[in-house]
Design a protein around this motif. Structure first.
Motif, PDB file in Angstrom:
ATOM      1  N   GLN A  35       0.832  -1.190   0.076  1.00 52.45           N
ATOM      2  CA  GLN A  35       0.094   0.298  -0.002  1.00 52.45           C
ATOM      3  C   GLN A  35       0.773   1.617  -0.084  1.00 52.45           C
ATOM      4  O   GLN A  35       0.338   2.596  -1.063  1.00 52.45           O
ATOM      5  CB  GLN A  35      -0.957  -0.266   1.388  1.00 52.45           C
ATOM      6  N   ASN A  36       1.533   1.205   0.538  1.00 54.00           N
ATOM      7  CA  ASN A  36       2.662   2.717   0.457  1.00 54.00           C
ATOM      8  C   ASN A  36       3.567   2.683  -0.475  1.00 54.00           C
ATOM      9  O   ASN A  36       4.444   3.385  -0.206  1.00 54.00           O
ATOM     10  CB  ASN A  36       3.169   2.883   2.098  1.00 54.00           C
ATOM     11  N   GLN A  37       4.202   1.516  -1.421  1.00 53.63           N
ATOM     12  CA  GLN A  37       4.760   1.523  -2.474  1.00 53.63           C
ATOM     13  C   GLN A  37       4.162   2.469  -3.849  1.00 53.63           C
ATOM     14  O   GLN A  37       5.060   1.860  -5.292  1.00 53.63           O
ATOM     15  CB  GLN A  37       5.198   0.734  -2.382  1.00 53.63           C
ATOM     16  N   PHE A  38       2.659   3.302  -3.384  1.00 57.47           N
ATOM     17  CA  PHE A  38       2.783   3.483  -4.867  1.00 57.47           C
ATOM     18  C   PHE A  38       2.521   5.183  -5.316  1.00 57.47           C
ATOM     19  O   PHE A  38       1.799   5.195  -5.818  1.00 57.47           O
ATOM     20  CB  PHE A  38       1.449   2.501  -5.292  1.00 57.47           C
ATOM     21  N   LYS A  39       3.152   5.412  -3.580  1.00 56.69           N
ATOM     22  CA  LYS A  39       2.656   6.929  -4.001  1.00 56.69           C
ATOM     23  C   LYS A  39       3.394   7.754  -4.639  1.00 56.69           C
ATOM     24  O   LYS A  39       4.926   7.674  -5.032  1.00 56.69           O
ATOM     25  CB  LYS A  39       3.332   7.487  -2.040  1.00 56.69           C
ATOM     26  N   ASN A  40       3.344   8.531  -5.468  1.00 59.83           N
ATOM     27  CA  ASN A  40       3.620   9.495  -6.945  1.00 59.83           C
ATOM     28  C   ASN A  40       4.070   8.441  -7.731  1.00 59.83           C
ATOM     29  O   ASN A  40       4.794   9.164  -8.422  1.00 59.83           O
ATOM     30  CB  ASN A  40       4.385  10.100  -6.149  1.00 59.83           C
ATOM     31  N   LYS A  41       3.511   7.152  -8.126  1.00 64.26           N
ATOM     32  CA  LYS A  41       3.937   6.698  -9.295  1.00 64.26           C
ATOM     33  C   LYS A  41       3.291   6.623 -10.038  1.00 64.26           C
ATOM     34  O   LYS A  41       0.956   6.638  -9.574  1.00 64.26           O
ATOM     35  CB  LYS A  41       4.104   4.646  -8.422  1.00 64.26           C
ATOM     36  N   VAL A  42       3.191   6.300 -11.324  1.00 66.23           N
ATOM     37  CA  VAL A  42       3.193   6.079 -12.460  1.00 66.23           C
ATOM     38  C   VAL A  42       2.536   4.499 -12.732  1.00 66.23           C
ATOM     39  O   VAL A  42       3.585   4.029 -12.899  1.00 66.23           O
ATOM     40  CB  VAL A  42       3.749   6.958 -14.195  1.00 66.23           C
ATOM     41  N   VAL A  43       1.471   3.862 -12.405  1.00 70.48           N
ATOM     42  CA  VAL A  43       0.831   2.697 -13.192  1.00 70.48           C
ATOM     43  C   VAL A  43       0.966   1.965 -14.241  1.00 70.48           C
ATOM     44  O   VAL A  43      -0.193   3.252 -14.573  1.00 70.48           O
ATOM     45  CB  VAL A  43       0.135   2.462 -11.755  1.00 70.48           C
ATOM     46  N   TYR A  44       1.523   1.815 -14.865  1.00 70.92           N
ATOM     47  CA  TYR A  44       0.937   1.032 -15.960  1.00 70.92           C
ATOM     48  C   TYR A  44       0.858  -0.553 -16.188  1.00 70.92           C
ATOM     49  O   TYR A  44       0.855  -1.039 -15.655  1.00 70.92           O
ATOM     50  CB  TYR A  44       2.160   1.630 -16.562  1.00 70.92           C
TER      51      TYR A  44
END
Length: 324
Positions: A35-44
């Motif tokens: 849960q805390n590892q996607f902040k401000n990330k671009v997910v494809y």
């Protein structure tokens, strides 16, 4: 004519094996550990139809909670005539980008998506352009192209969380990544993944199939896993070792062609054995690189499969306890 017919059947079989769609509950069950590892990330999600993919829906619905910067999902459309797309009007793939703005559609329809010029294959230049924007890739790639898919992710140095068949870790390319600590298994595997949605043309048979309350046709293969290079707690949790080698030597036969003992189950790894031990591939589900060292995979000193009194057990990973 016969050659073309055989090619169609071959392709149909491969397509059928690739048409396993992940359930929302299984994505949710795995993602709760990151849960805390996607902040401000671009997910494809580059193997996902944004109009109906559960991967796209999960990240769109949890966009703010996860703090995602942007979500992209792209869809492959077979541009060759086959029994799976004979009634299809468009043969171009498409994609959709979601950034959480009010004017954007949470789950788009075909009227809102952007069409590629080509078919949207994850290997296409158009899809790779989107991949270059991404920080992390999350999807269920085609099982038949799993090696090629992982090779591309590694080439472009992306974080990933993907579903594959358990046997994928026996591929030399995938095992090499695990051996080099560049990839590892996720949290859920086997029965921890409840099943896949399959299309209407897939024949349901056996006890591990069902139709859910929404009419989805579900196949529970029980032989799938998550593969990732995103850190999680299991990789830093020691396996509890309750068995001993001393006094139980008869339960741990030695290999014919390697100086090591065979251990049939991860729970039976002895806590007092210093040398090499051969364990089943499912050991990797609980593998902590701080506790164990991976020596090699499958082969003995003679280059042949590990054997015990002439019998070859199913793939074994040779490990050594680093904490003795």
């Amino acid at each position: 004519m016969r050659k073309n017919g055989n090619e169609l059947l071959r392709k149909a079989k491969k397509n059928k094996n690739d048409e396993f769609y992940t359930q929302f509950i299984d994505i949710e069950r795995e993602m709760k550990h990151y849960q805390n590892q996607f902040k401000n990330k671009v997910v494809y999600c580059n193997c996902d139809d944004p109009t109906k993919s559960n991967f796209y829906k999960y990240f769109a619905y949890n966009f703010e909670k996860l703090g995602i910067k942007k979500l992209i999902a792209s869809c492959y459309i077979d541009d060759e005539l086959s029994i799976f797309n004979y009634d299809q009007e468009k043969t171009c793939g498409y994609y959709y980008e979601y950034t959480g703005k009010k004017e954007e559609i949470l789950v788009p329809t075909l009227n809102e998506v952007t069409y590629f010029e080509g078919n949207g294959d994850f290997r296409s230049s158009e899809s790779i352009e989107l991949l270059l924007q991404a920080d992390v890739v999350v999807t269920n790639p085609p099982f038949s192209l799993f090696r090629e898919y992982v090779e591309q992710i590694i080439k472009y140095e992306k974080n990933f969380l993907i579903i594959g068949n358990i046997n994928a870790i026996t591929y030399k390319e995938i095992f090499k990544l695990i051996h080099e600590n560049k990839a590892w298994m996720g949290i859920n595997m086997g029965r921890g993944i409840s099943g896949f949605i399959v299309p209407e043309h897939y024949n349901l048979y056996g006890t591990e199939t069902r139709i859910d309350e929404f009419g989805n046709r579900i196949v529970s293969s029980n032989n799938s896993l998550w593969l990732t290079n995103i850190d999680h707690y299991v990789r830093h949790t020691d396996i509890l070792l309750n068995k001993t080698y001393k006094g139980n030597e008869d339960k741990y036969p030695k290999y014919d062609n390697y100086d090591g003992i065979n251990v049939d189950k991860t729970k039976d790894i002895p806590r007092d054995y210093r040398k090499a031990m051969g364990v089943p591939i499912t050991f990797l589900h609980k593998f902590n690189p701080e506790q164990f060292e991976i020596i090699k995979f499958r082969k003995g000193d003679d280059g042949k499969d590990l054997s015990i009194n002439g019998r070859i057990p199913y793939f074994r990973i040779l490990i050594r306890n680093k904490k003795i």
